[in-house]
Design a protein around this motif. Structure first.
Motif, PDB file in Angstrom:
ATOM      1  N   PRO A  80      23.605  47.040  76.704  1.00 62.26           N
ATOM      2  CA  PRO A  80      23.033  48.239  76.086  1.00 62.26           C
ATOM      3  C   PRO A  80      23.698  48.494  74.731  1.00 62.26           C
ATOM      4  CG  PRO A  80      23.513  48.625  78.406  1.00 62.26           C
ATOM      5  CD  PRO A  80      24.110  47.287  78.073  1.00 62.26           C
ATOM      6  N   ALA A  81      22.933  48.963  73.785  1.00 58.41           N
ATOM      7  CA  ALA A  81      23.346  49.205  72.397  1.00 58.41           C
ATOM      8  C   ALA A  81      23.104  47.978  71.526  1.00 58.41           C
ATOM      9  CB  ALA A  81      24.802  49.648  72.265  1.00 58.41           C
ATOM     10  N   LEU A  82      22.912  46.795  72.130  1.00 56.09           N
ATOM     11  CA  LEU A  82      22.493  45.614  71.376  1.00 56.09           C
ATOM     12  C   LEU A  82      20.993  45.413  71.550  1.00 56.09           C
ATOM     13  CD1 LEU A  82      25.306  42.987  72.154  1.00 56.09           C
ATOM     14  CD2 LEU A  82      24.962  44.258  70.032  1.00 56.09           C
ATOM     15  N   ASP A  83      20.402  44.591  70.699  1.00 56.54           N
ATOM     16  CA  ASP A  83      18.972  44.305  70.824  1.00 56.54           C
ATOM     17  C   ASP A  83      18.645  43.779  72.216  1.00 56.54           C
ATOM     18  OD1 ASP A  83      18.889  45.000  68.175  1.00 56.54           O
ATOM     19  OD2 ASP A  83      18.669  42.954  67.425  1.00 56.54           O
ATOM     20  N   GLY A  84      19.536  42.950  72.751  1.00 55.60           N
ATOM     21  CA  GLY A  84      19.298  42.377  74.070  1.00 55.60           C
ATOM     22  C   GLY A  84      19.240  43.421  75.168  1.00 55.60           C
ATOM     23  N   GLY A  85      20.003  44.502  75.018  1.00 57.72           N
ATOM     24  CA  GLY A  85      19.940  45.584  76.000  1.00 57.72           C
ATOM     25  C   GLY A  85      18.583  46.262  75.988  1.00 57.72           C
ATOM     26  N   HIS A  86      18.081  46.539  74.784  1.00 57.88           N
ATOM     27  CA  HIS A  86      16.747  47.138  74.668  1.00 57.88           C
ATOM     28  C   HIS A  86      15.678  46.205  75.226  1.00 57.88           C
ATOM     29  CE1 HIS A  86      17.954  50.622  72.245  1.00 57.88           C
ATOM     30  NE2 HIS A  86      18.733  49.815  71.547  1.00 57.88           N
ATOM     31  N   VAL A  87      15.826  44.906  74.927  1.00 58.87           N
ATOM     32  CA  VAL A  87      14.867  43.923  75.443  1.00 58.87           C
ATOM     33  C   VAL A  87      14.896  43.894  76.963  1.00 58.87           C
ATOM     34  CG1 VAL A  87      14.374  41.448  75.590  1.00 58.87           C
ATOM     35  CG2 VAL A  87      14.864  42.489  73.367  1.00 58.87           C
ATOM     36  N   MET A  88      16.086  43.968  77.548  1.00 58.24           N
ATOM     37  CA  MET A  88      16.225  43.954  79.004  1.00 58.24           C
ATOM     38  C   MET A  88      15.467  45.117  79.642  1.00 58.24           C
ATOM     39  SD  MET A  88      19.788  44.100  81.193  1.00 58.24           S
ATOM     40  CE  MET A  88      20.311  45.635  80.367  1.00 58.24           C
ATOM     41  N   PHE A  89      15.622  46.311  79.070  1.00 56.54           N
ATOM     42  CA  PHE A  89      14.938  47.478  79.634  1.00 56.54           C
ATOM     43  C   PHE A  89      13.423  47.406  79.400  1.00 56.54           C
ATOM     44  CE2 PHE A  89      19.193  49.603  78.766  1.00 56.54           C
ATOM     45  CZ  PHE A  89      19.615  49.472  80.086  1.00 56.54           C
ATOM     46  N   LEU A  90      13.017  46.835  78.266  1.00 53.43           N
ATOM     47  CA  LEU A  90      11.586  46.684  77.993  1.00 53.43           C
ATOM     48  C   LEU A  90      10.950  45.686  78.957  1.00 53.43           C
ATOM     49  CD1 LEU A  90      11.551  46.754  74.096  1.00 53.43           C
ATOM     50  CD2 LEU A  90      10.249  48.273  75.593  1.00 53.43           C
ATOM     51  N   LEU A 109      25.120  35.560  65.303  1.00 55.43           N
ATOM     52  CA  LEU A 109      24.545  36.910  65.355  1.00 55.43           C
ATOM     53  C   LEU A 109      23.305  36.946  66.240  1.00 55.43           C
ATOM     54  CD1 LEU A 109      24.878  38.126  61.647  1.00 55.43           C
ATOM     55  CD2 LEU A 109      26.233  38.833  63.625  1.00 55.43           C
ATOM     56  N   ALA A 110      22.485  35.912  66.143  1.00 58.61           N
ATOM     57  CA  ALA A 110      21.282  35.864  66.983  1.00 58.61           C
ATOM     58  C   ALA A 110      21.667  35.852  68.455  1.00 58.61           C
ATOM     59  CB  ALA A 110      20.455  34.629  66.641  1.00 58.61           C
ATOM     60  N   LEU A 166      22.347  39.280  73.771  1.00 58.50           N
ATOM     61  CA  LEU A 166      23.039  39.495  75.044  1.00 58.50           C
ATOM     62  C   LEU A 166      22.551  40.792  75.674  1.00 58.50           C
ATOM     63  CD1 LEU A 166      26.733  38.477  74.189  1.00 58.50           C
ATOM     64  CD2 LEU A 166      25.077  37.193  75.550  1.00 58.50           C
ATOM     65  N   PRO A 167      22.352  40.828  76.998  1.00 54.85           N
ATOM     66  CA  PRO A 167      21.797  42.017  77.663  1.00 54.85           C
ATOM     67  C   PRO A 167      22.812  43.144  77.812  1.00 54.85           C
ATOM     68  CG  PRO A 167      22.303  40.338  79.289  1.00 54.85           C
ATOM     69  CD  PRO A 167      22.568  39.707  77.955  1.00 54.85           C
TER      70      PRO A 167
END
Length: 450
Positions: A396-406, A387-388, A393-394
């Motif tokens: 969008p809609a996953l935590d990694g997508g938000h992190v990528m844009f941040l 899950l981590a 993963l980058p």
């Protein structure tokens, strides 16, 4: 209780623990940075929820769709797609009003908790149970390849000593197959010579097509009689518990892999054998069934008995609480590293590993069919690592997508527009649906055709 029911209960218990703690990883820093959290849900509440209760400004609940969970943070474009709220002027308690570094911490909270949880579980398992394994370098006469199809595909044979995979020495016998699955090159010793072999790129596919024999590398076991059932054809031929078979029709033998071919060619016959009993040899006549069996149970009573007899050494690692902390950390890092190696194989079509991608049925199948707390927690830790990784993963809609844009915002000083983030969220949602359908479709295909 049915094994399927036991697996199902374990699956939902594990999933619930992981989801709640993952969402807490977002919830706690959000509250710390004074960001309003409107909802905290285990599972999705599409149209309705099974339970809900509002405490303060947050509604806590349990949804009916067990595909995950979520926290709805004010002022954040997420799966709720609340466009009306986003059209209003930003409020000080909203996610979009917080500094980028605070938003980054909030978004990284879930995957951080998942990894830390896995490490904590591994620490607890190390402290409570330690670790026991057959030392690979102690095998007296090498390995036993129990399935020649897989052995030939890999290029190993009974009697080989497997020294390393990708240059890393193999310590535990039971780690050979997992290391080979993720590896690129294997180092073996055969007849005193060291040999380097490339692991076939499609070996994962080969082993997945022969799953019932996936654990095809084992220690060589001597033909030691453990018991003689009353219905055995050799109940009255003189065999006793502890006898070691050392000769069949004049051919010296020691291990099961040497005995089996001789039994096969002597089906239905009575043959001359020699056993070793209390240090002396004794000739006997043995009846071989039409199926090529002697009709006795085999093996020593424990692994320690094999060690005393000199066949291999059993390594027992016991940890104090302080010692279990680095051991648990190392286990967590290795599990994550191995999973990343596996994902690389999946994205290489030549490996055929994509065929092994599984959904909920595959995850549920990882749990034991009897209730076993150590296995339950070990499996939960492994899924937490999954899950981590998947959430970071980058996409969008996953935590990694938000992190990528941040990260883009923090580096460039420009924040992506809300409209762009909305489109990205929808795109990511469709990517996730496609992955979900593919993974669970694989489960259905295997259920029907395999």
């Amino acid at each position: 209780m049915s094994p399927i029911i036991i697996k199902t209960i374990q699956f939902f218990l594990s999933l619930s623990i992981l989801i709640v703690l993952h969402e807490l990883g977002h919830f706690i820093p959000a509250k710390y940075f004074k960001t309003r959290v409107e909802k905290f849900y285990l599972f999705f509440d599409v149209k309705f929820s099974l339970f809900k209760k509002k405490i303060g400004e947050t509604e806590y609940g349990i949804g009916w769709l067990p595909l995950g969970g979520y926290v709805k943070i004010s002022g954040m474009i997420d799966e709720s797609m609340d466009k009306e709220a986003m059209a209003e002027e930003p409020k000080e308690w909203e996610f979009r009003s917080k500094p980028a570094w605070q938003r980054l911490i909030i978004m990284l909270g879930g995957v951080t908790v998942n990894f830390i949880l896995a490490v904590i579980i591994f620490i607890g398992l190390a402290f409570a149970y330690g670790e026991q394994y057959v030392a690979n370098d102690s095998l007296k006469d090498g390995i036993w390849v129990t399935d020649t199809t897989l052995g030939n595909a890999l290029g190993v044979q009974t009697g080989d000593k497997i020294l390393a995979v990708d240059g890393k020495r193999i310590e535990a016998l039971n780690s050979i197959v997992p290391e080979v699955v993720y590896g690129e090159q294997i180092t073996i010793e055969r007849n005193g010579q060291k040999i380097e072999k490339e692991i076939p790129v499609d070996f994962i596919e080969t082993i997945s097509n022969n799953k019932e024999n996936a654990r095809f590398i084992s220690q060589r076991s001597p033909f030691i009689i453990k018991g003689i059932p009353e219905n055995s054809p050799n109940i009255n031929t003189g065999f006793e518990k502890g006898d070691a078979l050392v000769e069949i029709e004049g051919t010296a033998v020691e291990y099961l892999d040497q005995v089996s071919p001789l039994l096969e060619v002597n089906k239905g016959k009575t043959v001359n054998v020699v056993v070793e009993r209390n240090g002396t040899t004794l000739p006997l006549l043995a009846k071989i069934s039409d199926e090529g069996k002697v009709g006795v149970s085999l093996g020593f009573d424990s692994l320690e008995d094999y060690e005393k007899a000199g066949y291999f050494k059993v390594k027992q690692l016991d940890y104090t609480f302080l010692e279990s902390i680095p051991a648990g950390w190392d286990k967590g890092v290795k599990t994550l590293t191995d999973y990343i190696k596996g994902m690389k194989k999946i994205f290489n079509p030549d490996t055929g590993a994509y065929k092994e991608v599984g959904g909920f049925a595959a995850i549920g199948g990882m749990f034991p069919d009897t209730w076993n707390w150590p296995q339950f927690w070990a499996t939960t830790a492994f899924i937490s690592i999954i899950l981590a990784f998947m959430n970071i993963l980058p996409i969008p809609a996953l935590d990694g997508g938000h992190v990528m844009f941040l990260l883009y915002e923090m580096i460039t000083g420009r924040k992506p527009s809300d409209k762009f983030l909305e489109y990205a969220q929808v795109t990511g949602f469709f990517i996730l649906i496609a992955l979900l359908l593919f993974a669970n479709g694989n489960d259905v295909y295997k259920l029907i055709f395999k």
